[in-house]
Design an enzyme around this catalytic site. Structure first.
Site, mmCIF file in Angstrom:
data_model
loop_
_atom_site.group_PDB
_atom_site.id
_atom_site.type_symbol
_atom_site.label_atom_id
_atom_site.label_comp_id
_atom_site.label_asym_id
_atom_site.label_seq_id
_atom_site.Cartn_x
_atom_site.Cartn_y
_atom_site.Cartn_z
ATOM 1 N N ASP A 30 0.849 -1.197 0.000
ATOM 2 C CA ASP A 30 0.000 0.000 0.000
ATOM 3 C C ASP A 30 0.883 1.246 0.000
ATOM 4 O OD1 ASP A 30 -3.222 0.476 0.954
ATOM 5 O OD2 ASP A 30 -1.836 2.178 1.102
ATOM 6 N N HIS A 100 -10.305 -5.544 -3.112
ATOM 7 C CA HIS A 100 -8.961 -5.819 -2.617
ATOM 8 C C HIS A 100 -9.029 -6.117 -1.138
ATOM 9 C CE1 HIS A 100 -9.783 -1.497 -2.461
ATOM 10 N NE2 HIS A 100 -9.081 -1.473 -1.321
HETATM 11 P P1 5GP Z 1 -9.730 1.230 0.240
HETATM 12 O O1 5GP Z 1 -9.856 2.525 1.004
HETATM 13 O O2 5GP Z 1 -10.426 1.309 -1.097
HETATM 14 O O3 5GP Z 1 -10.144 0.024 1.033
HETATM 15 O O4 5GP Z 1 -8.187 1.026 0.001
HETATM 16 C C1 5GP Z 1 -7.501 1.574 -1.079
HETATM 17 C C2 5GP Z 1 -6.050 1.544 -0.730
HETATM 18 O O5 5GP Z 1 -5.301 1.752 -1.912
HETATM 19 C C3 5GP Z 1 -5.616 2.624 0.270
HETATM 20 O O6 5GP Z 1 -5.077 2.008 1.437
HETATM 21 C C4 5GP Z 1 -4.592 3.444 -0.510
HETATM 22 O O7 5GP Z 1 -3.511 3.895 0.293
HETATM 23 C C5 5GP Z 1 -4.139 2.478 -1.590
HETATM 24 N N1 5GP Z 1 -3.694 3.131 -2.813
HETATM 25 C C6 5GP Z 1 -4.342 4.108 -3.489
HETATM 26 N N2 5GP Z 1 -3.648 4.487 -4.582
HETATM 27 C C7 5GP Z 1 -2.523 3.699 -4.592
HETATM 28 C C8 5GP Z 1 -1.398 3.629 -5.488
HETATM 29 O O8 5GP Z 1 -1.286 4.341 -6.488
HETATM 30 N N3 5GP Z 1 -0.452 2.701 -5.186
HETATM 31 C C9 5GP Z 1 -0.533 1.886 -4.091
HETATM 32 N N4 5GP Z 1 0.459 1.015 -3.902
HETATM 33 N N5 5GP Z 1 -1.582 1.940 -3.229
HETATM 34 C C10 5GP Z 1 -2.566 2.837 -3.477
#
Ligand code: 5GP
Length: 114
Positions: A30, A100
């Site tokens: 992340d 995810h």
């Molecule tokens: P959600 O909030 O949808 O459950 O989690 C999305 C996750 O994706 C977040 O923890 C965020 O930090 C991660 N994330 C968003 N954009 C990127 C990126 O460009 N690269 C990586 N490695 N992680 C990302």
């Protein structure tokens, strides 16, 4: 579903540290880690949210969990422990609409909730 940043990561079009990949799943660190280990496991088949996974296809989500456990064992934090989380839609704080599984580890984790 629409293209997301995770598609670009899968195609290696933007930099990221991919730590696991098999025929069905890929995983990468992340960008904004919430624990010393914070890895996202993503199915290669596309679904925007958990609500979109067909009821009769539990293997889509099951593979994420078993891949996470295999990774935890390989990296040596399986015995100490880890947390897996999948956010679904607005109230859970989902920001990337491609399912995810978050894997968090490497330190005692606080409990969470509303
Ligand atoms: P959600 O909030 O949808 O459950 O989690 C999305 C996750 O994706 C977040 O923890 C965020 O930090 C991660 N994330 C968003 N954009 C990127 C990126 O460009 N690269 C990586 N490695 N992680 C990302």
């Amino acid at each position: 579903m629409s293209e997301t940043i995770f598609h670009k990561i899968k195609r290696r079009e933007i930099p990221s540290e991919i730590v696991y990949e098999d025929d069905h799943v890929f995983a990468f660190r992340d960008i904004a880690p919430q624990a010393p280990v914070h890895v996202l496991f993503v199915p290669k088949q596309d679904f925007a949210t958990l609500n979109d996974v067909p009821f009769d296809s539990p293997e889509i989500v099951g593979r994420l969990a078993t891949a996470a456990a295999a990774y935890a064992k390989k990296e040596g934090f399986a015995e100490r422990g880890y947390r897996i989380v999948m956010n679904c839609n607005e109230d859970a704080g989902q920001t990337v609409f491609q399912i995810h599984l978050h894997v968090l580890a490497g330190a005692p984790l606080g409990h969470f909730g509303a």
